[in-house]
Design a protein around this motif. Structure first.
Motif, PDB file in Angstrom:
ATOM      1  N   GLU A 123       0.814  -1.220   0.000  1.00  0.00           N
ATOM      2  CA  GLU A 123       0.000   0.000   0.000  1.00  0.00           C
ATOM      3  C   GLU A 123       0.849   1.273   0.000  1.00  0.00           C
ATOM      4  O   GLU A 123       0.542   2.205  -0.752  1.00  0.00           O
ATOM      5  N   PRO A 124       1.931   1.389   0.780  1.00  0.00           N
ATOM      6  CA  PRO A 124       2.748   2.614   0.714  1.00  0.00           C
ATOM      7  C   PRO A 124       3.318   2.846  -0.689  1.00  0.00           C
ATOM      8  O   PRO A 124       3.411   3.983  -1.155  1.00  0.00           O
ATOM      9  N   TYR A 125       3.696   1.762  -1.384  1.00  0.00           N
ATOM     10  CA  TYR A 125       4.226   1.884  -2.740  1.00  0.00           C
ATOM     11  C   TYR A 125       3.127   2.331  -3.704  1.00  0.00           C
ATOM     12  O   TYR A 125       3.352   3.185  -4.553  1.00  0.00           O
ATOM     13  N   ARG A 126       1.953   1.762  -3.566  1.00  0.00           N
ATOM     14  CA  ARG A 126       0.816   2.165  -4.409  1.00  0.00           C
ATOM     15  C   ARG A 126       0.505   3.644  -4.215  1.00  0.00           C
ATOM     16  O   ARG A 126       0.265   4.369  -5.187  1.00  0.00           O
ATOM     17  N   LYS A 127       0.529   4.106  -2.959  1.00  0.00           N
ATOM     18  CA  LYS A 127       0.248   5.526  -2.667  1.00  0.00           C
ATOM     19  C   LYS A 127       1.339   6.426  -3.242  1.00  0.00           C
ATOM     20  O   LYS A 127       1.051   7.512  -3.739  1.00  0.00           O
ATOM     21  N   LEU A 128       2.590   5.968  -3.169  1.00  0.00           N
ATOM     22  CA  LEU A 128       3.702   6.730  -3.742  1.00  0.00           C
ATOM     23  C   LEU A 128       3.538   6.862  -5.257  1.00  0.00           C
ATOM     24  O   LEU A 128       3.706   7.947  -5.819  1.00  0.00           O
ATOM     25  N   LEU A 129       3.209   5.758  -5.939  1.00  0.00           N
ATOM     26  CA  LEU A 129       2.984   5.802  -7.384  1.00  0.00           C
ATOM     27  C   LEU A 129       1.866   6.770  -7.740  1.00  0.00           C
ATOM     28  O   LEU A 129       1.970   7.537  -8.693  1.00  0.00           O
ATOM     29  N   GLU A 130       0.805   6.736  -6.960  1.00  0.00           N
ATOM     30  CA  GLU A 130      -0.325   7.619  -7.242  1.00  0.00           C
ATOM     31  C   GLU A 130       0.022   9.079  -6.977  1.00  0.00           C
ATOM     32  O   GLU A 130      -0.273   9.943  -7.789  1.00  0.00           O
ATOM     33  N   SER A 131       0.690   9.379  -5.862  1.00  0.00           N
ATOM     34  CA  SER A 131       0.977  10.769  -5.518  1.00  0.00           C
ATOM     35  C   SER A 131       2.071  11.390  -6.387  1.00  0.00           C
ATOM     36  O   SER A 131       1.984  12.552  -6.756  1.00  0.00           O
ATOM     37  N   LYS A 132       3.096  10.622  -6.716  1.00  0.00           N
ATOM     38  CA  LYS A 132       4.230  11.171  -7.480  1.00  0.00           C
ATOM     39  C   LYS A 132       4.042  11.082  -8.982  1.00  0.00           C
ATOM     40  O   LYS A 132       4.487  11.954  -9.722  1.00  0.00           O
ATOM     41  N   LEU A 133       3.395  10.010  -9.466  1.00  0.00           N
ATOM     42  CA  LEU A 133       3.271   9.787 -10.908  1.00  0.00           C
ATOM     43  C   LEU A 133       1.832   9.840 -11.400  1.00  0.00           C
ATOM     44  O   LEU A 133       1.589   9.733 -12.600  1.00  0.00           O
ATOM     45  N   GLY A 134       0.896   9.962 -10.491  1.00  0.00           N
ATOM     46  CA  GLY A 134      -0.506   9.907 -10.888  1.00  0.00           C
ATOM     47  C   GLY A 134      -0.876   8.545 -11.441  1.00  0.00           C
ATOM     48  O   GLY A 134      -1.812   8.415 -12.220  1.00  0.00           O
ATOM     49  N   ALA A 135      -0.121   7.514 -11.049  1.00  0.00           N
ATOM     50  CA  ALA A 135      -0.319   6.178 -11.608  1.00  0.00           C
ATOM     51  C   ALA A 135      -1.368   5.405 -10.825  1.00  0.00           C
ATOM     52  O   ALA A 135      -1.387   5.431  -9.605  1.00  0.00           O
ATOM     53  N   THR A 136      -2.206   4.723 -11.558  1.00  0.00           N
ATOM     54  CA  THR A 136      -3.132   3.799 -10.940  1.00  0.00           C
ATOM     55  C   THR A 136      -2.474   2.428 -10.899  1.00  0.00           C
ATOM     56  O   THR A 136      -1.460   2.191 -11.566  1.00  0.00           O
ATOM     57  N   SER A 137      -3.045   1.529 -10.119  1.00  0.00           N
ATOM     58  CA  SER A 137      -2.517   0.167 -10.078  1.00  0.00           C
ATOM     59  C   SER A 137      -3.676  -0.807  -9.969  1.00  0.00           C
ATOM     60  O   SER A 137      -4.741  -0.472  -9.446  1.00  0.00           O
ATOM     61  N   ASP A 138      -3.451  -2.000 -10.494  1.00  0.00           N
ATOM     62  CA  ASP A 138      -4.471  -3.035 -10.446  1.00  0.00           C
ATOM     63  C   ASP A 138      -3.770  -4.378 -10.564  1.00  0.00           C
ATOM     64  O   ASP A 138      -2.572  -4.437 -10.833  1.00  0.00           O
ATOM     65  N   LYS A 139      -4.527  -5.447 -10.357  1.00  0.00           N
ATOM     66  CA  LYS A 139      -3.953  -6.782 -10.435  1.00  0.00           C
ATOM     67  C   LYS A 139      -4.963  -7.727 -11.050  1.00  0.00           C
ATOM     68  O   LYS A 139      -6.159  -7.426 -11.144  1.00  0.00           O
ATOM     69  N   GLY A 140      -4.459  -8.877 -11.483  1.00  0.00           N
ATOM     70  CA  GLY A 140      -5.326  -9.897 -12.034  1.00  0.00           C
ATOM     71  C   GLY A 140      -4.502 -11.008 -12.656  1.00  0.00           C
ATOM     72  O   GLY A 140      -3.280 -10.897 -12.777  1.00  0.00           O
ATOM     73  N   SER A 141      -5.190 -12.064 -13.032  1.00  0.00           N
ATOM     74  CA  SER A 141      -4.534 -13.162 -13.743  1.00  0.00           C
ATOM     75  C   SER A 141      -4.104 -12.647 -15.115  1.00  0.00           C
ATOM     76  O   SER A 141      -4.501 -11.557 -15.536  1.00  0.00           O
ATOM     77  N   THR A 142      -3.319 -13.442 -15.812  1.00  0.00           N
ATOM     78  CA  THR A 142      -2.844 -13.033 -17.134  1.00  0.00           C
ATOM     79  C   THR A 142      -3.991 -12.609 -18.046  1.00  0.00           C
ATOM     80  O   THR A 142      -3.951 -11.539 -18.651  1.00  0.00           O
ATOM     81  N   VAL A 143      -5.019 -13.426 -18.142  1.00  0.00           N
ATOM     82  CA  VAL A 143      -6.154 -13.121 -19.023  1.00  0.00           C
ATOM     83  C   VAL A 143      -6.916 -11.908 -18.512  1.00  0.00           C
ATOM     84  O   VAL A 143      -7.258 -11.006 -19.288  1.00  0.00           O
ATOM     85  N   GLU A 144      -7.175 -11.847 -17.204  1.00  0.00           N
ATOM     86  CA  GLU A 144      -7.887 -10.693 -16.633  1.00  0.00           C
ATOM     87  C   GLU A 144      -7.094  -9.411 -16.855  1.00  0.00           C
ATOM     88  O   GLU A 144      -7.646  -8.371 -17.186  1.00  0.00           O
ATOM     89  N   LEU A 145      -5.780  -9.510 -16.644  1.00  0.00           N
ATOM     90  CA  LEU A 145      -4.931  -8.335 -16.781  1.00  0.00           C
ATOM     91  C   LEU A 145      -4.917  -7.807 -18.207  1.00  0.00           C
ATOM     92  O   LEU A 145      -4.981  -6.591 -18.412  1.00  0.00           O
ATOM     93  N   ALA A 146      -4.843  -8.690 -19.184  1.00  0.00           N
ATOM     94  CA  ALA A 146      -4.878  -8.243 -20.579  1.00  0.00           C
ATOM     95  C   ALA A 146      -6.173  -7.484 -20.843  1.00  0.00           C
ATOM     96  O   ALA A 146      -6.158  -6.407 -21.461  1.00  0.00           O
ATOM     97  N   ASP A 147      -7.285  -7.997 -20.372  1.00  0.00           N
ATOM     98  CA  ASP A 147      -8.572  -7.304 -20.551  1.00  0.00           C
ATOM     99  C   ASP A 147      -8.575  -5.954 -19.845  1.00  0.00           C
ATOM    100  O   ASP A 147      -9.047  -4.963 -20.398  1.00  0.00           O
ATOM    101  N   LYS A 148      -8.045  -5.913 -18.618  1.00  0.00           N
ATOM    102  CA  LYS A 148      -8.015  -4.655 -17.858  1.00  0.00           C
ATOM    103  C   LYS A 148      -7.106  -3.616 -18.524  1.00  0.00           C
ATOM    104  O   LYS A 148      -7.443  -2.439 -18.607  1.00  0.00           O
ATOM    105  N   ILE A 149      -5.932  -4.059 -18.985  1.00  0.00           N
ATOM    106  CA  ILE A 149      -4.997  -3.126 -19.638  1.00  0.00           C
ATOM    107  C   ILE A 149      -5.613  -2.581 -20.922  1.00  0.00           C
ATOM    108  O   ILE A 149      -5.533  -1.375 -21.208  1.00  0.00           O
TER     109      ILE A 149
END
Length: 181
Positions: free
Chosen positions: A33-59
């Motif tokens: 969670e601290p890393y996710r918050k750092l990515l969001e605050s410094k880079l405006g980056a979102t994050s997500d997770k999933g299986s290979t197939v789920e991730l391809a659909d999400k991306i």
């Protein structure tokens, strides 16, 4: 492409999006969670997770959303099946030329495939940064919001070097095939 600069107000848009994706099929843990918050605050980056197939659909859904439907697919499951993390970046630009391009008729145009085609051409004079040597010629063209497009002809492998050498301004006559930007 806009043959004419917009007469009415046409809002210019520049959007940049970043994301990091965790492939749970290959990961031994989670994004802390601290890393996710750092990515969001410094880079405006979102994050997500999933299986290979789920991730391809999400991306792909993310790319479709962030490019306003211009890019619908950037990965297939096979391209990320061995990945633990995937990083993505999208830049979306919507704007119009700051000055008018004039239609000048149809001309022969040799595309990147080497085939000659008849294309509608446009033209205008540009007072922009300029560079020319034996292998490349390039200039800048304002597109609004203080942004500029670099137009070049010649050896495209030398574009970044040429851009760094664009130190003076010159008036350049541009003729190009009509295009959508």
């Amino acid at each position: 492409y806009s043959a004419k600069a917009k007469d009415s107000y046409d809002p210019k848009v520049v959007e940049i999006a970043n994301a990091i994706w965790l492939n749970t099929d290959n990961s031994l843990g989670e994004l802390h969670e601290p890393y996710r918050k750092l990515l969001e605050s410094k880079l405006g980056a979102t994050s997500d997770k999933g299986s290979t197939v789920e991730l391809a659909d999400k991306i792909n859904a993310w790319a479709d959303e962030k490019t306003h439907g211009l890019i619908k697919e950037i990965v297939i499951p096979e391209t990320i099946m061995e990945s633990v993390l995937a990083l993505s970046n999208a830049t979306y630009l919507k704007g119009s030329w700051t000055e008018e391009f004039y239609e000048i008729g149809t001309k022969d145009f040799k595309g990147i495939d080497g085939c000659a085609n008849k294309k509608d051409f446009v033209s205008r004079e540009v007072d922009g940064k300029y560079y020319k040597d034996d292998s490349i010629e390039c200039t800048t063209v304002p597109i609004g919001c203080g942004l500029q497009m670099v137009m070049a002809k010649g050896d495209q492998t030398k574009i970044f070097d040429a851009m760094n050498k664009m130190t003076h301004y010159d008036i350049v006559h541009i003729e190009m095939p009509k295009m959508e930007i």
